[in-house]
Write an enzyme that holds these catalytic residues in place. Structure first.
Site, PDB file in Angstrom:
ATOM      1  N   LYS A  84       0.808  -1.223   0.000  1.00  0.00           N
ATOM      2  CA  LYS A  84       0.000   0.000   0.000  1.00  0.00           C
ATOM      3  C   LYS A  84       0.844   1.277   0.000  1.00  0.00           C
ATOM      4  O   LYS A  84       0.435   2.301  -0.530  1.00  0.00           O
ATOM      5  CB  LYS A  84      -0.939   0.006   1.215  1.00  0.00           C
ATOM      6  CG  LYS A  84      -2.037  -1.047   1.176  1.00  0.00           C
ATOM      7  CD  LYS A  84      -3.060  -0.740   0.091  1.00  0.00           C
ATOM      8  CE  LYS A  84      -4.233  -1.719   0.147  1.00  0.00           C
ATOM      9  NZ  LYS A  84      -5.140  -1.541  -1.020  1.00  0.00           N
ATOM     10  N   GLU A 106     -10.143   5.862   2.784  1.00  0.00           N
ATOM     11  CA  GLU A 106     -10.869   4.726   3.337  1.00  0.00           C
ATOM     12  C   GLU A 106      -9.855   3.651   3.695  1.00  0.00           C
ATOM     13  O   GLU A 106      -8.743   3.656   3.171  1.00  0.00           O
ATOM     14  CB  GLU A 106     -11.848   4.175   2.285  1.00  0.00           C
ATOM     15  CG  GLU A 106     -11.237   3.243   1.234  1.00  0.00           C
ATOM     16  CD  GLU A 106     -10.210   3.887   0.304  1.00  0.00           C
ATOM     17  OE1 GLU A 106     -10.229   5.121   0.169  1.00  0.00           O
ATOM     18  OE2 GLU A 106      -9.380   3.157  -0.268  1.00  0.00           O
ATOM     19  N   SER A 373       1.844  -9.661  -0.714  1.00  0.00           N
ATOM     20  CA  SER A 373       1.517  -8.228  -0.662  1.00  0.00           C
ATOM     21  C   SER A 373       1.577  -7.619   0.733  1.00  0.00           C
ATOM     22  O   SER A 373       1.712  -6.415   0.877  1.00  0.00           O
ATOM     23  CB  SER A 373       0.133  -7.994  -1.268  1.00  0.00           C
ATOM     24  OG  SER A 373      -0.831  -8.785  -0.600  1.00  0.00           O
TER      25      SER A 373
END
Lengths: 394, 260
Positions: A84, A106, A373
């Site tokens: 991210k 969000e 990830s």
């Protein structure tokens, strides 16, 4: 800049937000071509995110499964523990260049929220995060982390109290303060330019993999596997390989308790084309177009839609998408922990599970790259609970 | 000029009146109550009726209309129920009727089929809060073929090039969003409304109706600009939230208070 991927994508938002989207699109078009912006971003990738992330040969797993070689792209070793941060650094730098004073976003599992709060602290930008009530409960530690980093976290109890409702509320907040606020969307979803922009900030994953695998093996992988909620880590690792037709691109979606139940989030397997959250894409919806409640034990995959570029890649047959259940993901979570000493995020464990099966079916000269990830520390408590183990947190 | 919306604004203009446009979510708390509420509103003299079709994720709405949507979904209100409600109203009334709904409800229903049903039921226009001018072509030809108007929205943030483009493609009237934010009552509207009005009036002759955050007569009387109509939504929905199946008479007296 093209607003659509085939028939998918577009800008289906309230009028109040349109000028803000146009402003972001223009700024992104300008800065993404700007050498100085790209130099600063590269420096942030290296010094803050800890890039490039390693491409790790999972020798124990490969030996145990007896088939294709498995490599893991270690996005879990980035600062804040997931892919991210790549997107957050890109968009935060853009927001700073645009002179924005406030960020809203969000978050589902909290990985995007933590990454955003972290960089907002570094950049000294005010940060307001929306998180579904359910997610606030199952990811309490991440809520505390975000607050520790100075962000304001609002728990959203409307609708199903999950990621989709957090997105709704972030959009609502944005219409209230659109003039000085930047909405930092966490995935390749939403209205144009987000799906393009987030992909551009995540595509470094695949670019690094190409270089790393050529160095290690002297050839491209046979398959690239990644989990898909909105789809940012998947598009990040896929994008550079789209042109290489021989490389299979495989997205893994959350089948929750199973596709034959009402409790899953398998958008490609069970969804249909619709328009929601600013984009035309595939959604889980009823016959009248109401968005269905979805379920996955993984908060990061618990989303009723998928990024429009994935819907497109699927429609043209370039990428395939397969479901993996909670139970299977937990098997992979434990397997990777014991086999390689790596605790994966429960999201990433979905991709690991698919790769485990695929490896067994392929010959030893084949290569699979899995996008690991995120790291699994955040999920340990929940997995323990799933397995009926009580952890006293005191 | 056969659309009821055009005829109504022409009639109002000739008698130097402004349009009172009122909103209700169909099926809140049930479809029978909606029918009764609408009858009361029409009896008290509203000019145009706006009916909301409930949606799971109404992201342009504040909490008031959002909750109304959930109540209507809890009573299993579907798009077909709303068509039937309008058909039932058309037995007695010739008032212009507009549906407010999110674009996915039309897309999933089938664009052509949806517009056909609108004509069959007697619907005059559509307000689609998540369909900006950039995407309106998606539906325009289907709507035009059935003589259904798509009512465009403009906001204080809309810049002049897009404002011009929007008014050029508009029909019926233009829905002017009073201020930033979602639907719902506001204590104060801080937008420079006379500037907003003048910017619009200088480029179009279409009726201009103001909505978002309007809730009482005193407030409306005090608004600057020569608006051709006012849209009242959340204030009515709040009454329905409070009185439920007993709300029709309370809504009726509220409308009366706006008309005086």
């Amino acid at each position: 800049m093209d607003k659509k991927f085939g028939e998918f994508g577009g800008q289906y938002v309230p009028e109040t937000l349109m000028e803000a989207l146009i402003e972001i699109e223009k700024a992104f078009a300008k800065y993404s071509e700007d050498p100085e912006f790209n130099r600063e971003l590269k420096e942030l990738y290296e010094n803050v995110a800890n890039r490039p992330s390693k491409l790790y040969y999972a020798s124990e797993m490969t030996k145990d499964l007896g088939g294709a070689k498995i490599y893991l792209k270690r996005e879990d070793l980035n600062h804040t523990g997931s892919h991210k941060i790549n997107n957050v650094l890109g968009q935060m730098l853009l927001a700073k260049k645009m002179g924005k004073k406030k960020i809203i976003c969000e978050t589902g599992a909290g990985q995007h929220g933590v990454a955003t709060a972290t960089i907002a602290a570094l950049f000294k930008i005010e940060c307001h995060i929306f998180m579904g009530k359910e997610d606030v409960e199952r990811q309490a530690l991440n809520v505390f982390r975000m607050e520790l980093l100075g962000a304001k976290v609002t728990s959203v109890d409307s609708g199903t109290g999950t990621l989709k409702d957090a997105v709704n509320e972030a959009f609502r907040q944005w219409t209230r303060e659109v003039e000085d606020t930047y909405y930092l969307m966490g995935s390749v979803v939403g209205p144009h330019p987000y799906p393009v922009m987030v992909r551009e900030f995540q595509k470094i994953i695949g670019e690094e993999v190409r270089e790393q695998i050529l160095l290690a093996e002297g050839k491209l992988p046979d398959a690239v596997v990644a989990c898909v909620g909105g789809g940012s880590n998947a598009i990040g690792i896929f994008y550079d390989f789209i042109k290489d037709e021989q490389v299979k691109l495989i997205g893994v979606e959350a089948a929750g308790e199973g596709l034959d139940t009402d409790f899953h989030a398998a958008t490609i397997s069970k969804g249909s084309t619709g328009i929601f959250h600013g984009m035309k894409s595939k959604f889980l919806q009823d016959d009248f177009g109401k968005i269905m409640p979805v379920y996955s034990m993984s908060a990061g995959l618990d989303y009723p839609g998928i990024g429009p570029e994935h819907a497109y890649l699927y429609s043209i047959g370039r990428a395939n998408y397969f479901p993996v259940t909670d139970e299977e993901a937990i098997d992979a979570f434990e397997y990777l922990s014991k086999m390689e000493g790596i605790i994966p995020a429960i999201e990433s464990a979905h991709a690991i599970y698919y790769a485990m099966n695929l490896a067994k079916q392929l010959d030893k000269d084949k290569i699979i790259v899995v996008n690991l990830s995120g790291r699994g520390d955040k999920d340990v408590y929940q997995v323990a609970k799933y397995k009926g183990v009580e952890i006293n947190e005191q | 000029m056969n659309n009821r919306i055009d005829l109504k604004f022409k009639e109002l203009k000739e008698s130097n009146k402004k349009a009172l446009i009122t909103f209700v979510t169909a099926g809140d708390p049930d479809i029978e109550t909606s029918y009764k509420v609408i009858r009361e509103m029409i009896a008290e003299g509203i000019d145009i009726l706006e009916i909301g079709i409930p949606f799971s994720d109404p992201l342009a709405e504040g909490p008031t209309i959002e909750k109304a949507s959930y109540r209507a979904l809890a009573s299993n209100t579907t798009t077909d129920d709303v068509f039937n409600l309008v058909k039932k109203l058309r037995v007695d009334y010739n008032i212009p009727i507009i549906l407010m709904l999110y674009v996915n409800l039309i897309y999933k229903y089938g664009k052509d089929k949806f517009m056909g049903k609108c004509t069959e039921a007697g619907i005059d226009g559509l307000i689609i809060p998540d369909l900006p001018i950039e995407e309106v072509s998606e539906l325009k030809s289907y709507a035009s073929a059935k003589e259904i108007y798509i009512i465009n929205l403009v906001a204080p943030t809309t810049k002049s090039d897009r404002l011009l483009k929007t008014v050029k493609e508009s029909e019926g009237f233009i829905y002017c969003v009073s201020s930033l934010g979602v639907t719902g009552e506001r204590k104060k509207i801080t937008t420079d409304l006379s500037d907003f009005y003048n910017r619009l009036r200088s480029i179009t002759n279409l009726p201009l109706a103001l909505g978002f955050g309007l809730s009482n007569k005193k407030q409306i009387d005090g608004l600057k600009g020569g608006w051709d109509g006012f849209i009242i939504g959340s204030a009515i929905v709040n009454i329905i939230a409070q009185y439920g199946i007993d709300s029709p008479e309370y809504v009726g007296s509220f409308i009366k208070s706006l008309k005086n």
